[in-house]
Motif scaffolding. Sequence first.
Motif, PDB file in Angstrom:
ATOM      1  N   ARG A   9       0.834  -1.209   0.000  1.00  0.00           N
ATOM      2  CA  ARG A   9       0.000   0.000   0.000  1.00  0.00           C
ATOM      3  C   ARG A   9       0.867   1.257   0.000  1.00  0.00           C
ATOM      4  O   ARG A   9       0.566   2.243  -0.676  1.00  0.00           O
ATOM      5  CB  ARG A   9      -0.916  -0.023   1.220  1.00  0.00           C
ATOM      6  N   SER A  10       1.990   1.202   0.766  1.00  0.00           N
ATOM      7  CA  SER A  10       2.885   2.366   0.820  1.00  0.00           C
ATOM      8  C   SER A  10       3.502   2.646  -0.537  1.00  0.00           C
ATOM      9  O   SER A  10       3.742   3.782  -0.911  1.00  0.00           O
ATOM     10  CB  SER A  10       3.984   2.134   1.866  1.00  0.00           C
ATOM     11  N   GLY A  11       3.753   1.582  -1.312  1.00  0.00           N
ATOM     12  CA  GLY A  11       4.296   1.755  -2.648  1.00  0.00           C
ATOM     13  C   GLY A  11       3.355   2.492  -3.549  1.00  0.00           C
ATOM     14  O   GLY A  11       3.752   3.356  -4.330  1.00  0.00           O
ATOM     15  N   ILE A  12       2.061   2.183  -3.456  1.00  0.00           N
ATOM     16  CA  ILE A  12       1.048   2.866  -4.260  1.00  0.00           C
ATOM     17  C   ILE A  12       0.996   4.347  -3.913  1.00  0.00           C
ATOM     18  O   ILE A  12       0.946   5.213  -4.778  1.00  0.00           O
ATOM     19  CB  ILE A  12      -0.335   2.211  -4.050  1.00  0.00           C
ATOM     20  N   VAL A  13       1.047   4.631  -2.621  1.00  0.00           N
ATOM     21  CA  VAL A  13       1.004   6.026  -2.174  1.00  0.00           C
ATOM     22  C   VAL A  13       2.200   6.793  -2.728  1.00  0.00           C
ATOM     23  O   VAL A  13       2.076   7.912  -3.204  1.00  0.00           O
ATOM     24  CB  VAL A  13       0.990   6.102  -0.627  1.00  0.00           C
ATOM     25  N   ASN A  14       3.378   6.183  -2.689  1.00  0.00           N
ATOM     26  CA  ASN A  14       4.580   6.859  -3.171  1.00  0.00           C
ATOM     27  C   ASN A  14       4.488   7.190  -4.655  1.00  0.00           C
ATOM     28  O   ASN A  14       4.899   8.256  -5.087  1.00  0.00           O
ATOM     29  CB  ASN A  14       5.808   5.985  -2.919  1.00  0.00           C
ATOM     30  N   VAL A  15       3.943   6.254  -5.453  1.00  0.00           N
ATOM     31  CA  VAL A  15       3.768   6.502  -6.875  1.00  0.00           C
ATOM     32  C   VAL A  15       2.853   7.691  -7.102  1.00  0.00           C
ATOM     33  O   VAL A  15       3.112   8.563  -7.923  1.00  0.00           O
ATOM     34  CB  VAL A  15       3.215   5.247  -7.589  1.00  0.00           C
ATOM     35  N   LYS A  16       1.776   7.758  -6.343  1.00  0.00           N
ATOM     36  CA  LYS A  16       0.832   8.865  -6.477  1.00  0.00           C
ATOM     37  C   LYS A  16       1.497  10.194  -6.127  1.00  0.00           C
ATOM     38  O   LYS A  16       1.264  11.212  -6.766  1.00  0.00           O
ATOM     39  CB  LYS A  16      -0.388   8.629  -5.576  1.00  0.00           C
ATOM     40  N   MET A  17       2.331  10.167  -5.095  1.00  0.00           N
ATOM     41  CA  MET A  17       2.984  11.394  -4.680  1.00  0.00           C
ATOM     42  C   MET A  17       3.965  11.884  -5.734  1.00  0.00           C
ATOM     43  O   MET A  17       4.110  13.077  -5.949  1.00  0.00           O
ATOM     44  CB  MET A  17       3.719  11.181  -3.346  1.00  0.00           C
ATOM     45  N   VAL A  18       4.661  10.952  -6.415  1.00  0.00           N
ATOM     46  CA  VAL A  18       5.582  11.339  -7.481  1.00  0.00           C
ATOM     47  C   VAL A  18       4.832  12.022  -8.607  1.00  0.00           C
ATOM     48  O   VAL A  18       5.246  13.048  -9.132  1.00  0.00           O
ATOM     49  CB  VAL A  18       6.337  10.107  -8.010  1.00  0.00           C
ATOM     50  N   ILE A  19       3.685  11.456  -8.966  1.00  0.00           N
ATOM     51  CA  ILE A  19       2.866  12.047 -10.017  1.00  0.00           C
ATOM     52  C   ILE A  19       2.400  13.438  -9.608  1.00  0.00           C
ATOM     53  O   ILE A  19       2.455  14.385 -10.387  1.00  0.00           O
ATOM     54  CB  ILE A  19       1.659  11.149 -10.336  1.00  0.00           C
ATOM     55  N   THR A  20       1.956  13.554  -8.379  1.00  0.00           N
ATOM     56  CA  THR A  20       1.489  14.848  -7.879  1.00  0.00           C
ATOM     57  C   THR A  20       2.628  15.864  -7.867  1.00  0.00           C
ATOM     58  O   THR A  20       2.452  17.016  -8.235  1.00  0.00           O
ATOM     59  CB  THR A  20       0.917  14.702  -6.455  1.00  0.00           C
ATOM     60  N   GLU A  21       3.789  15.423  -7.450  1.00  0.00           N
ATOM     61  CA  GLU A  21       4.949  16.313  -7.418  1.00  0.00           C
ATOM     62  C   GLU A  21       5.276  16.822  -8.817  1.00  0.00           C
ATOM     63  O   GLU A  21       5.537  18.017  -9.015  1.00  0.00           O
ATOM     64  CB  GLU A  21       6.145  15.560  -6.842  1.00  0.00           C
ATOM     65  N   GLU A  22       5.263  15.954  -9.784  1.00  0.00           N
ATOM     66  CA  GLU A  22       5.534  16.355 -11.164  1.00  0.00           C
ATOM     67  C   GLU A  22       4.486  17.333 -11.674  1.00  0.00           C
ATOM     68  O   GLU A  22       4.803  18.283 -12.400  1.00  0.00           O
ATOM     69  CB  GLU A  22       5.577  15.111 -12.058  1.00  0.00           C
ATOM     70  N   LYS A  23       3.236  17.085 -11.286  1.00  0.00           N
ATOM     71  CA  LYS A  23       2.158  17.979 -11.714  1.00  0.00           C
ATOM     72  C   LYS A  23       2.335  19.370 -11.130  1.00  0.00           C
ATOM     73  O   LYS A  23       2.150  20.382 -11.826  1.00  0.00           O
ATOM     74  CB  LYS A  23       0.808  17.397 -11.265  1.00  0.00           C
ATOM     75  N   ILE A  24       2.703  19.451  -9.851  1.00  0.00           N
ATOM     76  CA  ILE A  24       2.896  20.744  -9.200  1.00  0.00           C
ATOM     77  C   ILE A  24       4.085  21.483  -9.799  1.00  0.00           C
ATOM     78  O   ILE A  24       4.034  22.694 -10.027  1.00  0.00           O
ATOM     79  CB  ILE A  24       3.083  20.561  -7.680  1.00  0.00           C
ATOM     80  N   LEU A  29      -4.147  27.648 -11.012  1.00  0.00           N
ATOM     81  CA  LEU A  29      -2.767  27.179 -10.900  1.00  0.00           C
ATOM     82  C   LEU A  29      -2.181  27.538  -9.531  1.00  0.00           C
ATOM     83  O   LEU A  29      -1.547  26.698  -8.875  1.00  0.00           O
ATOM     84  CB  LEU A  29      -1.903  27.798 -12.003  1.00  0.00           C
ATOM     85  N   ILE A  30      -2.386  28.766  -9.106  1.00  0.00           N
ATOM     86  CA  ILE A  30      -1.886  29.209  -7.803  1.00  0.00           C
ATOM     87  C   ILE A  30      -2.536  28.415  -6.682  1.00  0.00           C
ATOM     88  O   ILE A  30      -1.870  28.001  -5.721  1.00  0.00           O
ATOM     89  CB  ILE A  30      -2.141  30.718  -7.594  1.00  0.00           C
ATOM     90  N   GLU A  31      -3.832  28.182  -6.803  1.00  0.00           N
ATOM     91  CA  GLU A  31      -4.559  27.438  -5.774  1.00  0.00           C
ATOM     92  C   GLU A  31      -4.039  26.011  -5.656  1.00  0.00           C
ATOM     93  O   GLU A  31      -3.912  25.469  -4.549  1.00  0.00           O
ATOM     94  CB  GLU A  31      -6.057  27.427  -6.096  1.00  0.00           C
ATOM     95  N   SER A  32      -3.716  25.391  -6.800  1.00  0.00           N
ATOM     96  CA  SER A  32      -3.203  24.017  -6.771  1.00  0.00           C
ATOM     97  C   SER A  32      -1.857  23.944  -6.064  1.00  0.00           C
ATOM     98  O   SER A  32      -1.589  23.011  -5.300  1.00  0.00           O
ATOM     99  CB  SER A  32      -3.091  23.468  -8.198  1.00  0.00           C
ATOM    100  N   ILE A  33      -1.005  24.947  -6.319  1.00  0.00           N
ATOM    101  CA  ILE A  33       0.315  24.992  -5.679  1.00  0.00           C
ATOM    102  C   ILE A  33       0.168  25.229  -4.184  1.00  0.00           C
ATOM    103  O   ILE A  33       0.808  24.552  -3.364  1.00  0.00           O
ATOM    104  CB  ILE A  33       1.189  26.085  -6.317  1.00  0.00           C
ATOM    105  N   LYS A  34      -0.675  26.179  -3.824  1.00  0.00           N
ATOM    106  CA  LYS A  34      -0.886  26.494  -2.410  1.00  0.00           C
ATOM    107  C   LYS A  34      -1.453  25.286  -1.662  1.00  0.00           C
ATOM    108  O   LYS A  34      -0.999  24.956  -0.555  1.00  0.00           O
ATOM    109  CB  LYS A  34      -1.845  27.677  -2.284  1.00  0.00           C
ATOM    110  N   THR A  35      -2.431  24.613  -2.259  1.00  0.00           N
ATOM    111  CA  THR A  35      -3.045  23.443  -1.627  1.00  0.00           C
ATOM    112  C   THR A  35      -2.015  22.348  -1.380  1.00  0.00           C
ATOM    113  O   THR A  35      -1.998  21.709  -0.329  1.00  0.00           O
ATOM    114  CB  THR A  35      -4.187  22.899  -2.510  1.00  0.00           C
ATOM    115  N   TYR A  36      -1.137  22.145  -2.357  1.00  0.00           N
ATOM    116  CA  TYR A  36      -0.092  21.136  -2.210  1.00  0.00           C
ATOM    117  C   TYR A  36       0.819  21.479  -1.039  1.00  0.00           C
ATOM    118  O   TYR A  36       1.168  20.612  -0.232  1.00  0.00           O
ATOM    119  CB  TYR A  36       0.712  21.042  -3.507  1.00  0.00           C
ATOM    120  N   LEU A  37       1.205  22.744  -0.924  1.00  0.00           N
ATOM    121  CA  LEU A  37       2.088  23.176   0.152  1.00  0.00           C
ATOM    122  C   LEU A  37       1.418  23.036   1.516  1.00  0.00           C
ATOM    123  O   LEU A  37       2.032  22.573   2.480  1.00  0.00           O
ATOM    124  CB  LEU A  37       2.511  24.631  -0.066  1.00  0.00           C
TER     125      LEU A  37
END
Length: 270
Positions: free
Chosen positions: A3-18, A49-57
Amino acid sequence: MSRSGIVNVKMVITEEKILSNIDRVEKLINPKSKKQIIQLDDDAYFKDLIESIKTYLVEYPKKKNFPASVYKAAYGLVEFATNQFEENTKKIEELIRQREANIAMASKLKEILEVIIEKEEGWKGVLKEASNKYTEDIVEALTIISKSRNKETQNCQNAMKLVNARIVNLESNLHIEIDMERIEDRSKALSYIGIEIADALKLIPTPVEEVKETVEEVVEQENYIQETTFEVKPSLWQRIKESKIGKLFKYAFRIRIVLDVPTLPEGKEQ
């Protein structure tokens, strides 16, 4: 896969998107870019775009493990926006001085026109002086007026219309007002970045990688004494807050950004 592996993959994708969103924002505020932010209030795409960055932070679950790449990119975005804001402030000040100079020139041109029409004492000297201050077409029109015995002739009337039109243009400063409005709209967008992104960065501790890189740069550039003596770097956003527009935003949103060495913001761990 765990399960932790799945979460990490999602976070990488999110990081790239941000990171991609940060890059898009930088392009929108880059003065050299063809597609720029024009009016903040009407640009939902920019705000999203700004809202997405702020939400991530803000919502990143473990601030201690916050991605260094996103932190560095977000800080770089604030720094870039702050520098652009300062450049805009200089341009506004320059336009204001130009507007004041134009109004003074309009007032002086009125006086010159009246002196020449009435053929007051010293009008020839006044006309000669005008040749050093005004464009060739205005000087020519004033010369025509001065030589006309009958001010009702078409040639003289056309010359007076030209001079009066120039007076109106100098007084109205229409092109300057348009430029100022455009720059002020961009400054609002730049301020919006500072308000939303810089404030969110306070919540995140400086990533260890960034601290290491900063220390290595200091070691390479300074001697031992300078290595052990650190100076407090003013906040990037502080430069905006000290400006006229920045003070208004500070009052409205109660911004408080404090940056210490190293040069990246030091936040509070959640």
